[in-house]
Design an enzyme around this catalytic site. Structure first.
Site, PDB file in Angstrom:
ATOM      1  CG  ASP A 180      43.285  23.219  77.160  1.00 20.80           C
ATOM      2  OD1 ASP A 180      42.800  23.020  78.283  1.00 20.80           O
ATOM      3  OD2 ASP A 180      44.121  22.452  76.636  1.00 20.80           O
TER       4      ASP A 180
ATOM      5  CD  GLU B  24      35.717  20.350  74.550  1.00 21.77           C
ATOM      6  OE1 GLU B  24      36.737  19.968  75.161  1.00 21.77           O
ATOM      7  OE2 GLU B  24      34.661  20.745  75.108  1.00 21.77           O
TER       8      GLU B  24
ATOM      9  CG  ASP C 183      42.656  17.658  79.322  1.00 23.38           C
ATOM     10  OD1 ASP C 183      42.964  18.520  78.462  1.00 23.38           O
ATOM     11  OD2 ASP C 183      42.618  17.907  80.554  1.00 23.38           O
TER      12      ASP C 183
ATOM     13  CG  ASP D 103      37.578  19.104  88.660  1.00 29.64           C
ATOM     14  OD1 ASP D 103      38.031  20.142  88.134  1.00 29.64           O
ATOM     15  OD2 ASP D 103      38.280  18.280  89.257  1.00 29.64           O
TER      16      ASP D 103
ATOM     17  N   PRO E 296      29.024  19.084  82.565  1.00 28.23           N
ATOM     18  CG  PRO E 296      30.081  20.224  80.823  1.00 28.23           C
ATOM     19  CD  PRO E 296      29.348  20.446  82.115  1.00 28.23           C
TER      20      PRO E 296
HETATM   21  N1  SAM Z   1      43.256  20.398  82.317  1.00 26.55           N
HETATM   22  C1  SAM Z   1      41.929  20.690  82.822  1.00 26.55           C
HETATM   23  C2  SAM Z   1      41.716  20.017  84.142  1.00 26.55           C
HETATM   24  O1  SAM Z   1      42.569  19.218  84.526  1.00 26.55           O
HETATM   25  O2  SAM Z   1      40.707  20.325  84.769  1.00 26.55           O
HETATM   26  C3  SAM Z   1      40.915  20.243  81.808  1.00 26.55           C
HETATM   27  C4  SAM Z   1      41.023  21.094  80.590  1.00 26.55           C
HETATM   28  S1  SAM Z   1      39.944  20.917  79.273  1.00 26.55           S
HETATM   29  C5  SAM Z   1      39.494  22.578  79.126  1.00 26.55           C
HETATM   30  C6  SAM Z   1      38.493  20.107  79.909  1.00 26.55           C
HETATM   31  C7  SAM Z   1      37.522  19.923  78.751  1.00 26.55           C
HETATM   32  O3  SAM Z   1      36.605  18.850  78.994  1.00 26.55           O
HETATM   33  C8  SAM Z   1      36.640  21.163  78.469  1.00 26.55           C
HETATM   34  O4  SAM Z   1      36.973  21.658  77.205  1.00 26.55           O
HETATM   35  C9  SAM Z   1      35.210  20.626  78.517  1.00 26.55           C
HETATM   36  O5  SAM Z   1      34.351  21.251  77.602  1.00 26.55           O
HETATM   37  C10 SAM Z   1      35.443  19.155  78.200  1.00 26.55           C
HETATM   38  N2  SAM Z   1      34.360  18.248  78.593  1.00 26.55           N
HETATM   39  C11 SAM Z   1      33.632  18.267  79.730  1.00 26.55           C
HETATM   40  N3  SAM Z   1      32.708  17.268  79.722  1.00 26.55           N
HETATM   41  C12 SAM Z   1      32.874  16.608  78.529  1.00 26.55           C
HETATM   42  C13 SAM Z   1      32.226  15.488  77.929  1.00 26.55           C
HETATM   43  N4  SAM Z   1      31.222  14.849  78.559  1.00 26.55           N
HETATM   44  N5  SAM Z   1      32.659  15.061  76.717  1.00 26.55           N
HETATM   45  C14 SAM Z   1      33.682  15.707  76.079  1.00 26.55           C
HETATM   46  N6  SAM Z   1      34.325  16.796  76.587  1.00 26.55           N
HETATM   47  C15 SAM Z   1      33.928  17.229  77.813  1.00 26.55           C
END
Ligand code: SAM
Length: 293
Positions: free
Chosen positions: A95, A115, A165, A168, A172
């Site tokens: 984000d 990302e 960041d 959970d 992914p």
């Molecule tokens: N602030 C939020 C929280 O505390 O839950 C997290 C926000 S951010 C949107 C989380 C990001 O992690 C998402 O954009 C998601 O696509 C990314 N993400 C998840 N698994 C990932 C991976 N293996 N490698 C890179 N990005 C990943």
């Protein structure tokens, strides 16, 4: 309001704690975007109180109203503790909120952001503009669309601060809680650097923090966390995992933090040097969760 009007309302469930028998939901006054991307279910909607919100796979990720707490504490605590950060790696953070806070530090020379889901970034840029606030245009940014778990093993570079960041440990995001990823991140840390991780709400997800601390304990001389309470990460204060071999970082003095804070001259809404120091004062139940088995 008539029954029909009420029944027409859409409420979006926060289902992260459904296994614990705990659900919250947000009235979606307007759904701005919804898609099953290649990685996850993404919905961006408007709520009267929290403003624009994003949820991924049923877990609240960011809301316009309270995102400043999380993004300031995940970013400025490691950067002010370190005191001489030049290179930052963000894993996840689609984000743009973490990126926004990192680029406010004029002394930071380079930010790589990895990302996995381009859709999150693409739609956050359009629908959550206040969160990234133009940070994606910063010339110091190297934006990579890849799995962070792979990137840390393939990338030859090193970084003073690594901020995970992530979502959970479902979908992914699950790989970003494995020891193999943490080991790769540790290899990417420059001398004296620190790894910070989104580690859930210990009161609700204690095993998540316990698991990370066990792995950090095998990789770093300092394995702890610090806390901040974000209203929409329900269930109490959230833990931000802290792994480093630099024992000075956790004990940086309030005087030094105040001097660095003044020097950086960044207007904050949550972070202060005193809040920074206090965040590492952990309640007993969190200490007990982190204690080695
Ligand atoms: N602030 C939020 C929280 O505390 O839950 C997290 C926000 S951010 C949107 C989380 C990001 O992690 C998402 O954009 C998601 O696509 C990314 N993400 C998840 N698994 C990932 C991976 N293996 N490698 C890179 N990005 C990943």
């Amino acid at each position: 309001m008539s029954d029909k009007a009420l029944s027409d309302e859409r409420w979006i469930e926060e289902s992260l704690h459904k296994p614990e028998g705990f659900l919250t939901s947000y009235r979606a006054d307007k759904v701005l975007y919804e898609e099953k991307t290649s990685e996850q279910h993404l919905v961006i909607f408007e709520n009267a109180f929290f403003g624009r919100m994003m949820a991924l796979d049923g877990a609240t990720q960011v809301t316009e109203r309270d995102e400043f707490i999380y993004h300031e504490m995940m970013t400025h605590v490691p950067i002010f503790a370190h005191g001489a950060v030049k290179r930052v790696l963000i894993i996840g953070g689609g984000d743009g909120g973490i990126l926004r806070e990192v680029v406010r530090h004029k002394d930071v020379e380079h930010v790589t952001m990895v990302e996995i889901d381009p859709a999150v970034t693409e739609f956050s840029k359009k629908q959550l503009t206040s969160v990234s606030a133009g940070a994606f245009d910063d010339p110091r940014l190297n934006l990579v669309f890849a799995d962070g778990a792979k990137f840390v093993h393939d990338c030859p570079d090193s970084f003073d601060v690594i901020i995970v960041d992530s979502t959970d440990p479902v979908g992914p995001g699950e790989v970003l809680f494995r020891e193999d990823f943490y080991h790769g991140a540790e290899m990417r840390l420059a001398e004296g650097g620190v790894l910070v991780t989104q580690n859930g709400v210990p009161f609700m997800q204690g095993s998540e923090l316990k698991g990370t601390m066990e792995k950090f304990g095998r990789l770093f001389s300092v394995a702890t966390c610090y806390l901040a309470t974000i209203p929409t990460y329900v269930g109490g204060p959230m833990a931000m995992g802290w792994g480093t071999d630099n024992n000075q970082l956790t004990d940086v003095s309030l005087a030094d933090l105040r001097q660095r804070f003044k020097q950086a001259d960044i207007a904050m809404r949550y972070y202060t040097p005193d809040v920074h120091k206090a965040a590492f004062a952990l309640p007993q139940y969190v200490i007990d969760i982190m204690a080695p088995a």
